[in-house]
Motif scaffolding. Structure first.
Motif, mmCIF file in Angstrom:
data_model
loop_
_atom_site.group_PDB
_atom_site.id
_atom_site.type_symbol
_atom_site.label_atom_id
_atom_site.label_comp_id
_atom_site.label_asym_id
_atom_site.label_seq_id
_atom_site.Cartn_x
_atom_site.Cartn_y
_atom_site.Cartn_z
ATOM 1 N N ALA A 77 0.819 -1.188 0.000
ATOM 2 C CA ALA A 77 0.000 0.000 0.000
ATOM 3 C C ALA A 77 0.858 1.244 0.000
ATOM 4 C CB ALA A 77 -0.921 0.013 1.216
ATOM 5 N N PHE A 78 2.076 1.140 0.558
ATOM 6 C CA PHE A 78 2.928 2.307 0.717
ATOM 7 C C PHE A 78 4.148 2.391 -0.200
ATOM 8 C CE2 PHE A 78 1.167 1.878 5.117
ATOM 9 C CZ PHE A 78 0.345 2.976 5.015
ATOM 10 N N ILE A 79 4.681 1.269 -0.604
ATOM 11 C CA ILE A 79 5.998 1.269 -1.230
ATOM 12 C C ILE A 79 6.007 1.882 -2.625
ATOM 13 C CG2 ILE A 79 5.738 -1.068 -2.163
ATOM 14 C CD1 ILE A 79 8.703 -1.459 -1.664
ATOM 15 N N ILE A 80 6.959 2.761 -2.907
ATOM 16 C CA ILE A 80 7.178 3.332 -4.230
ATOM 17 C C ILE A 80 8.676 3.246 -4.509
ATOM 18 C CG2 ILE A 80 7.103 5.416 -5.638
ATOM 19 C CD1 ILE A 80 4.758 6.354 -4.043
ATOM 20 N N ALA A 81 9.061 2.766 -5.661
ATOM 21 C CA ALA A 81 10.480 2.691 -6.003
ATOM 22 C C ALA A 81 10.647 2.932 -7.482
ATOM 23 C CB ALA A 81 11.042 1.330 -5.624
ATOM 24 N N ILE A 82 11.855 3.229 -7.888
ATOM 25 C CA ILE A 82 12.151 3.469 -9.285
ATOM 26 C C ILE A 82 12.592 2.166 -9.928
ATOM 27 C CG2 ILE A 82 13.563 4.769 -10.895
ATOM 28 C CD1 ILE A 82 11.559 6.370 -9.194
ATOM 29 N N SER A 83 11.960 1.800 -11.027
ATOM 30 C CA SER A 83 12.226 0.515 -11.666
ATOM 31 C C SER A 83 12.481 0.695 -13.146
ATOM 32 C CB SER A 83 11.041 -0.435 -11.460
ATOM 33 O OG SER A 83 11.199 -1.566 -12.258
ATOM 34 N N THR A 84 13.312 -0.150 -13.701
ATOM 35 C CA THR A 84 13.577 -0.115 -15.131
ATOM 36 C C THR A 84 12.569 -0.922 -15.907
ATOM 37 O OG1 THR A 84 15.069 -2.003 -14.904
ATOM 38 C CG2 THR A 84 16.044 0.186 -14.771
ATOM 39 N N ASN A 139 12.129 11.927 -6.347
ATOM 40 C CA ASN A 139 11.840 10.490 -6.408
ATOM 41 C C ASN A 139 12.342 9.785 -5.151
ATOM 42 O OD1 ASN A 139 10.589 10.425 -8.956
ATOM 43 N ND2 ASN A 139 12.570 10.419 -9.980
ATOM 44 N N ALA A 140 13.542 10.144 -4.748
ATOM 45 C CA ALA A 140 14.128 9.527 -3.554
ATOM 46 C C ALA A 140 13.350 9.920 -2.301
ATOM 47 C CB ALA A 140 15.590 9.940 -3.425
ATOM 48 N N THR A 141 12.881 11.156 -2.263
ATOM 49 C CA THR A 141 12.112 11.636 -1.126
ATOM 50 C C THR A 141 10.812 10.864 -0.978
ATOM 51 O OG1 THR A 141 13.019 13.877 -1.280
ATOM 52 C CG2 THR A 141 10.908 13.627 -0.146
ATOM 53 N N ILE A 142 10.125 10.667 -2.096
ATOM 54 C CA ILE A 142 8.866 9.920 -2.066
ATOM 55 C C ILE A 142 9.102 8.497 -1.579
ATOM 56 C CG2 ILE A 142 7.033 8.939 -3.487
ATOM 57 C CD1 ILE A 142 7.168 11.409 -5.231
ATOM 58 N N GLN A 143 10.130 7.851 -2.130
ATOM 59 C CA GLN A 143 10.426 6.482 -1.730
ATOM 60 C C GLN A 143 10.757 6.413 -0.234
ATOM 61 O OE1 GLN A 143 13.493 4.524 -3.967
ATOM 62 N NE2 GLN A 143 13.510 2.734 -2.649
ATOM 63 N N MET A 199 7.579 6.804 1.892
ATOM 64 C CA MET A 199 6.729 5.627 1.853
ATOM 65 C C MET A 199 7.300 4.479 2.687
ATOM 66 S SD MET A 199 4.209 6.600 0.020
ATOM 67 C CE MET A 199 4.576 8.141 0.884
ATOM 68 N N LEU A 200 8.581 4.259 2.538
ATOM 69 C CA LEU A 200 9.210 3.171 3.287
ATOM 70 C C LEU A 200 9.240 3.470 4.789
ATOM 71 C CD1 LEU A 200 12.140 2.290 0.862
ATOM 72 C CD2 LEU A 200 9.979 1.080 1.187
ATOM 73 N N LYS A 201 9.366 4.755 5.128
ATOM 74 C CA LYS A 201 9.375 5.134 6.536
ATOM 75 C C LYS A 201 8.015 4.838 7.172
ATOM 76 C CE LYS A 201 9.190 9.470 7.675
ATOM 77 N NZ LYS A 201 9.582 10.886 7.880
ATOM 78 N N ILE A 202 6.944 5.169 6.462
ATOM 79 C CA ILE A 202 5.605 4.885 6.962
ATOM 80 C C ILE A 202 5.403 3.388 7.111
ATOM 81 C CG2 ILE A 202 3.144 5.021 6.410
ATOM 82 C CD1 ILE A 202 3.728 7.672 5.024
ATOM 83 N N PHE A 203 5.886 2.629 6.133
ATOM 84 C CA PHE A 203 5.762 1.179 6.201
ATOM 85 C C PHE A 203 6.492 0.624 7.415
ATOM 86 C CE2 PHE A 203 7.951 -2.835 5.257
ATOM 87 C CZ PHE A 203 6.853 -3.675 5.288
#
Length: 259
Positions: free
Chosen positions: A9-16, A66-70, A73-77
């Motif tokens: 529900a929370f995780i966002i990451a940059i993917s190729t 992008n790094a801030t968002i990730q 999200m991970l901090k909330i998780f």
């Protein structure tokens, strides 16, 4: 499994592993949507009975954002799942989710029990809800099913200051000492839309989960041109059957409280 669900529900990451090449232009930031999608290995029927992990999200030209968002999200998780190993990417997250499904299929095959696999889905759509003026609004919509009584959908909103790209809270929007007046306005609107009297308690006796029966605003909000909207997900203040709750407070009412 409940803790695993909160992750996606929370995780966002940059993917190729991405699709979609359309780029959106706005006042301050440019971004494009990408889609990461993986399927379980032990699909009994291809594209039918299997597990699907799918995430659509914006990738900004500003790598720091992008790094801030990730990170947020991970901090909330992590705050909600302290005993779960920290994951660094969508790839790792998909392996955990799909791995649990495949493990269940393998155990059924090993035990020789009748194979009755139920499709699992984990879909998340992260989008820029608004990018204008002082704030950037990010909304995350999740929809999952892992064989329970029903699918579960959640909506999370994140607000950022446009110039600094830092996450903001209510205290960053309102003047000092705003809490009592804002809370009173919000509760008045809430009781009206819920058809509740002032004397009606906000506890389980009336179907609500507010702590100690006391109304409270959460930090799941979004600022529009006309209002500030608070979103309560299922299970947060009501039973699942009651659905989510949207509480909209007109900016015209709270204008004196704004910075």
């Amino acid at each position: 499994m409940k803790k695993l669900i909160y992750l996606f529900a929370f995780i966002i990451a940059i993917s190729t592993n991405s699709l979609q090449a359309k780029t959106f232009f706005s006042d301050t930031l440019k971004y494009k949507y990408q889609t990461f999608e993986k399927h379980s290995k032990n699909c009994v029927k291809i594209d039918s009975i299997c597990a699907v992990f799918k995430v659509k999200y914006p990738v900004f030209e500003n790598a720091e954002f992008n790094a801030t968002i990730q990170k947020e999200m991970l901090k909330i998780f992590q705050e909600n799942n302290q005993d779960v190993q920290k994951l660094k990417s969508l790839e790792e997250a998909s392996k955990v989710f799909l791995g649990e499904y495949d493990q269940g299929i393998n155990e059924q095959l090993k035990d020789g029990t009748e194979l009755n696999p139920i499709p699992w889905t984990m879909e998340t759509t992260t989008q820029v809800a608004k990018q204008k003026g002082k704030y950037i609004m990010i909304s995350i919509f999740t929809d999952w099913f892992t064989g329970g009584a029903h699918p579960v959908g959640m909506n999370y909103n994140l607000a950022y200051e446009a110039q600094t790209l830092k996450r903001i809270a209510l205290k960053d929007i309102f003047k000092q000492g705003y809490e009592p007046r804002l809370l009173k306005m919000a509760e008045t609107i809430f009781r009206k839309q819920e058809s509740l009297k002032l004397s009606d308690k906000l506890d389980e006796s009336n179907g609500y989960f507010f702590e100690n029966g006391k109304f409270k605003l959460n930090d799941n909000f979004i600022i529009t041109d006309k209002s500030i909207d608070f979103f309560y997900n299922v299970y947060e203040i009501k039973p699942y059957a009651a659905g989510p709750t949207l509480l909209s407070i007109p900016l015209s009412l709270i204008k004196p409280l704004l910075k």
